[in-house]
Write a protein that holds these residues in place. Structure first.
Motif, PDB file in Angstrom:
ATOM      1  N   MET A   1      -8.534  64.348  39.582  1.00  0.00           N
ATOM      2  CA  MET A   1      -8.239  63.264  39.281  1.00  0.00           C
ATOM      3  C   MET A   1      -7.923  62.525  41.029  1.00  0.00           C
ATOM      4  N   LYS A   2      -8.763  61.406  41.037  1.00  0.00           N
ATOM      5  CA  LYS A   2      -8.271  60.791  42.403  1.00  0.00           C
ATOM      6  C   LYS A   2      -7.851  59.398  42.016  1.00  0.00           C
ATOM      7  N   VAL A   3      -6.894  58.986  42.738  1.00  0.00           N
ATOM      8  CA  VAL A   3      -5.990  57.967  42.595  1.00  0.00           C
ATOM      9  C   VAL A   3      -6.670  56.890  43.462  1.00  0.00           C
ATOM     10  N   LYS A   4      -7.196  55.590  42.843  1.00  0.00           N
ATOM     11  CA  LYS A   4      -7.723  54.595  43.932  1.00  0.00           C
ATOM     12  C   LYS A   4      -6.878  53.688  44.402  1.00  0.00           C
ATOM     13  N   GLU A   5      -5.579  53.535  43.702  1.00  0.00           N
ATOM     14  CA  GLU A   5      -4.726  52.454  44.227  1.00  0.00           C
ATOM     15  C   GLU A   5      -3.299  52.924  43.967  1.00  0.00           C
ATOM     16  N   LEU A   6      -2.408  52.584  44.730  1.00  0.00           N
ATOM     17  CA  LEU A   6      -0.875  52.801  44.399  1.00  0.00           C
ATOM     18  C   LEU A   6      -0.428  51.408  44.520  1.00  0.00           C
ATOM     19  N   ARG A   7       0.223  51.062  43.329  1.00  0.00           N
ATOM     20  CA  ARG A   7       0.974  49.945  43.036  1.00  0.00           C
ATOM     21  C   ARG A   7       2.318  50.270  43.042  1.00  0.00           C
ATOM     22  N   LEU A   8       3.162  49.638  43.830  1.00  0.00           N
ATOM     23  CA  LEU A   8       4.879  49.659  43.268  1.00  0.00           C
ATOM     24  C   LEU A   8       5.068  48.107  42.800  1.00  0.00           C
ATOM     25  N   VAL A   9       5.643  48.463  41.704  1.00  0.00           N
ATOM     26  CA  VAL A   9       5.987  47.261  40.563  1.00  0.00           C
ATOM     27  C   VAL A   9       7.656  47.192  40.609  1.00  0.00           C
ATOM     28  N   LEU A  10       7.919  45.872  40.879  1.00  0.00           N
ATOM     29  CA  LEU A  10       9.463  45.581  41.314  1.00  0.00           C
ATOM     30  C   LEU A  10       9.854  44.539  39.988  1.00  0.00           C
ATOM     31  N   THR A  11      10.685  44.771  39.427  1.00  0.00           N
ATOM     32  CA  THR A  11      11.366  43.659  38.171  1.00  0.00           C
ATOM     33  C   THR A  11      12.362  43.115  39.033  1.00  0.00           C
ATOM     34  N   VAL A  12      12.292  41.752  38.947  1.00  0.00           N
ATOM     35  CA  VAL A  12      13.181  41.098  39.815  1.00  0.00           C
ATOM     36  C   VAL A  12      13.673  39.933  38.867  1.00  0.00           C
ATOM     37  N   GLU A  13      15.103  39.430  39.320  1.00  0.00           N
ATOM     38  CA  GLU A  13      15.673  38.367  38.532  1.00  0.00           C
ATOM     39  C   GLU A  13      15.168  36.884  39.253  1.00  0.00           C
ATOM     40  N   ASN A  14      14.894  36.870  40.464  1.00  0.00           N
ATOM     41  CA  ASN A  14      14.660  35.680  41.307  1.00  0.00           C
ATOM     42  C   ASN A  14      13.139  35.786  41.840  1.00  0.00           C
ATOM     43  N   LEU A  15      12.277  35.912  40.657  1.00  0.00           N
ATOM     44  CA  LEU A  15      10.743  35.900  40.860  1.00  0.00           C
ATOM     45  C   LEU A  15      10.259  34.915  42.197  1.00  0.00           C
ATOM     46  N   GLU A  16      10.612  33.688  42.074  1.00  0.00           N
ATOM     47  CA  GLU A  16       9.677  32.810  42.724  1.00  0.00           C
ATOM     48  C   GLU A  16      10.135  33.114  44.122  1.00  0.00           C
ATOM     49  N   GLU A  17      11.659  33.286  44.314  1.00  0.00           N
ATOM     50  CA  GLU A  17      12.192  33.441  45.709  1.00  0.00           C
ATOM     51  C   GLU A  17      11.598  34.798  46.252  1.00  0.00           C
ATOM     52  N   VAL A  18      11.462  35.577  45.604  1.00  0.00           N
ATOM     53  CA  VAL A  18      11.024  37.081  46.162  1.00  0.00           C
ATOM     54  C   VAL A  18       9.563  36.834  46.401  1.00  0.00           C
ATOM     55  N   ILE A  19       8.713  36.120  45.627  1.00  0.00           N
ATOM     56  CA  ILE A  19       7.134  35.753  45.758  1.00  0.00           C
ATOM     57  C   ILE A  19       7.087  34.899  47.083  1.00  0.00           C
ATOM     58  N   ARG A  20       7.946  34.122  47.252  1.00  0.00           N
ATOM     59  CA  ARG A  20       7.941  33.213  48.476  1.00  0.00           C
ATOM     60  C   ARG A  20       8.237  34.358  49.771  1.00  0.00           C
ATOM     61  N   PHE A  21       9.088  34.883  49.678  1.00  0.00           N
ATOM     62  CA  PHE A  21       9.321  36.007  50.633  1.00  0.00           C
ATOM     63  C   PHE A  21       8.274  36.982  51.146  1.00  0.00           C
ATOM     64  N   TYR A  22       7.807  37.455  50.184  1.00  0.00           N
ATOM     65  CA  TYR A  22       6.490  38.683  50.371  1.00  0.00           C
ATOM     66  C   TYR A  22       5.148  37.916  50.763  1.00  0.00           C
ATOM     67  N   ARG A  23       4.857  36.789  49.777  1.00  0.00           N
ATOM     68  CA  ARG A  23       3.699  36.034  50.178  1.00  0.00           C
ATOM     69  C   ARG A  23       3.972  35.358  51.342  1.00  0.00           C
ATOM     70  N   ASP A  24       4.792  34.538  51.539  1.00  0.00           N
ATOM     71  CA  ASP A  24       4.642  33.505  52.413  1.00  0.00           C
ATOM     72  C   ASP A  24       5.335  33.914  54.009  1.00  0.00           C
ATOM     73  N   THR A  25       6.374  34.831  53.899  1.00  0.00           N
ATOM     74  CA  THR A  25       6.960  35.213  54.972  1.00  0.00           C
ATOM     75  C   THR A  25       6.435  36.574  55.576  1.00  0.00           C
TER      76      THR A  25
END
Length: 133
Positions: A1-25
């Motif tokens: 087996m060869k892994v092509k991607e590692l994706r860390l999935v975070l479940t958060v209560e404040n999705l929009e705030e966390v999106i702005r943090f990681y996407r925009d900042t």
């Protein structure tokens, strides 16, 4: 087996705030996003990924070096930001992160520990132990 991607999935209560943090900042580009009846989410590209597995004793050592005492849970993000670690930490703090320690020098790199708006701990580091940059 060869892994092509590692994706860390975070479940958060404040999705929009966390999106702005990681996407925009942090500056992670959007790969895909969705708003559906079944729920909302986004996938952000984070360059090269690696999976670091450590035991509790080493986690205690890392926390002691980076923060001064044991603080991390079972998951922590580590982001290689290259030079300018202080400016990066300041930008993230201004965007809602909480500083858990000042910039310090660990045996492997200069580092700083933060907590994102969802409570996830992240370490910013300057030099990769894998690639030397």
């Amino acid at each position: 087996m060869k892994v092509k991607e590692l994706r860390l999935v975070l479940t958060v209560e404040n999705l929009e705030e966390v999106i702005r943090f990681y996407r925009d900042t942090v500056g992670l580009p959007v790969s895909k996003s969705w708003n559906e009846e079944t729920g909302n989410g986004i996938i952000l590209e984070a360059g090269l990924a690696s999976l670091e597995l450590i035991d509790a004793k080493h986690a205690t050592t890392i926390d002691a070096l980076e923060v001064g005492h044991r603080v991390a849970g079972p998951v922590r993000l580590a982001l290689n930001v290259g030079n300018g670690i202080t400016a990066a930490a300041d930008a993230l703090t201004a965007a809602g992160a909480e500083a858990l320690s000042p910039v310090t020098t660990a045996p492997w790199s200069r580092v700083v520990r933060l907590k994102d708006p969802a409570g996830m701990q992240l370490t910013l580091f300057e030099k990769s132990t894998l690639f030397g940059e």
